[in-house]
Write an enzyme that holds these catalytic residues in place. Structure first.
Site, PDB file in Angstrom:
ATOM      1  CB  SER A 199      -0.890   0.028   1.238  1.00  0.00           C
ATOM      2  OG  SER A 199      -1.730  -1.092   1.229  1.00  0.00           O
ATOM      3  CB  ALA A 200       0.100   4.711  -1.066  1.00  0.00           C
TER       4      ALA A 200
END
Ligand code: SAH
Length: 320
Positions: free
Chosen positions: A156-157
């Site tokens: 994930s970012a």
């Protein structure tokens, strides 16, 4: 060969700066060495280029933009940011000059500035767990974007890791228990383990065995390695929709993939007073904050719109 690549990237860097003439929406660029370089170049006098050279650079920069939207289309992130197309290239140039610790620090500064990181504790933990160890080679680890980790999954970012850690931080105190469903790269599970410490437990559940193997290797190179050795951090191959009953109930549950509905098993494994953060939805997804009250009742709030890979069966994920 290395010289050729550097020159290519330098060429693209110039193209990227040309692209930045177009106004860029928030969030602002990271305060890493490379973004400082962007700003310097933007404010410096125009480059002495012929109109043909300018046209060529503009063409390259425009052709990069669609790449950004396609690479983020099915990944976990809050806001698509056109600058993320150009920043990875700029950041790659920095690889030769700045240590990974410094670059991770730059990322944390950006998250603090952007507002995803609010507390010292979470910032400290994210700085200690170097994201560079969890992103496969060939991808820019310190860019605020999700990155592919194989098997139709992404890490994930960073701003999503920060958001979820902030939402869960009061349920990740030393000695508490955390479950990370869809642990993927292991980066966020390692952060949970650092938060709850050796007297707590952080368990990651991931249904792709190869990803679990890689996440163990990643964690073994990170600051969370002693917790894995000591047994307060564990990773398991299993269907996360069933939770991990062996260590339940949990003070904190994080789900790193979008569920069409909140799985009942996860609600059951949440401790009264505990909190779960879970993306819910299919095409349109919301990050839900689910609190189990002390009397056992459930309160659900919507935090923000998100885009995560689906929480699904292994077969369905590998077929995508
Ligand atoms: N938090 C992770 C996110 C990985 S992406 C990280 O930042 O690295 C979501 C992960 O959920 C993928 O690794 C995917 O394989 C996993 N996943 C999807 N459905 C699952 C399921 N039913 N059980 C366990 N893991 C699942």
């Amino acid at each position: 060969m290395a010289t050729a690549s550097k020159e290519m990237i330098r060429g693209l860097t110039t193209a990227a700066v040309t692209a930045s003439i177009n106004p860029c929406p928030s969030p602002p660029p990271q305060r890493s060495t490379c973004s400082i370089r962007i700003r310097r170049q933007i404010v410096s006098p125009p480059l002495a280029l012929s109109s043909r050279q300018r046209q060529f650079l503009r063409l390259i920069s425009y052709s990069l933009l669609p790449l950004a939207s396609s690479s983020t289309a099915c990944s976990s992130e809050k806001v698509p940011n056109p600058l993320q197309v150009v920043c990875p290239l700029l950041r790659m140039e920095g690889l030769w000059t700045v240590s990974s610790i410094e670059k991770n620090k730059g990322l944390i500064e950006h998250l603090l500035q952007y507002g995803s990181l609010k507390s010292n504790k979470v910032a400290e933990v994210m700085e200690t767990i170097d994201r560079g160890l969890f992103v496969p080679d060939g991808n820019p680890p310190y860019s605020d974007s999700p990155m592919p980790i194989g098997y139709n999954a992404t890490i994930s970012a960073p701003h999503m890791h920060a958001t979820c850690l902030e939402l869960l931080k009061d349920h990740l105190k030393p000695g508490m228990r955390a479950l990370d469903v869809g642990s993927g790269s292991g980066c966020l599970t390692a952060c949970f383990a650092m938060m709850v410490g050796p007297d707590g437990h952080a368990a990651g559940v991931e249904h792709i065995p190869e990803l679990v193997a890689v996440s163990i290797e990643n964690i073994n190179r990170s600051a969370a390695a002693p917790l894995l050795d000591g047994g307060s951090l564990s990773l398991h191959v299993s269907d996360g929709r069933l939770g991990w009953p062996e260590l339940a109930p949990y003070d904190a549950i994080h789900v790193g993939a979008a569920a069409s509905e909140i799985p009942t098993a996860l609600l059951d494994q949440l401790k009264p007073g505990g909190r779960m953060v879970i993306p819910v939805g299919n095409i349109f997804q919301d990050l839900k904050v689910v609190d189990k009250n002390l009397n056992g009742s459930i309160t659900i709030q919507t935090n923000t719109s998100v885009r995560y890979v689906p929480l699904t069966s292994r077969a369905a994920q590998l077929q995508e």
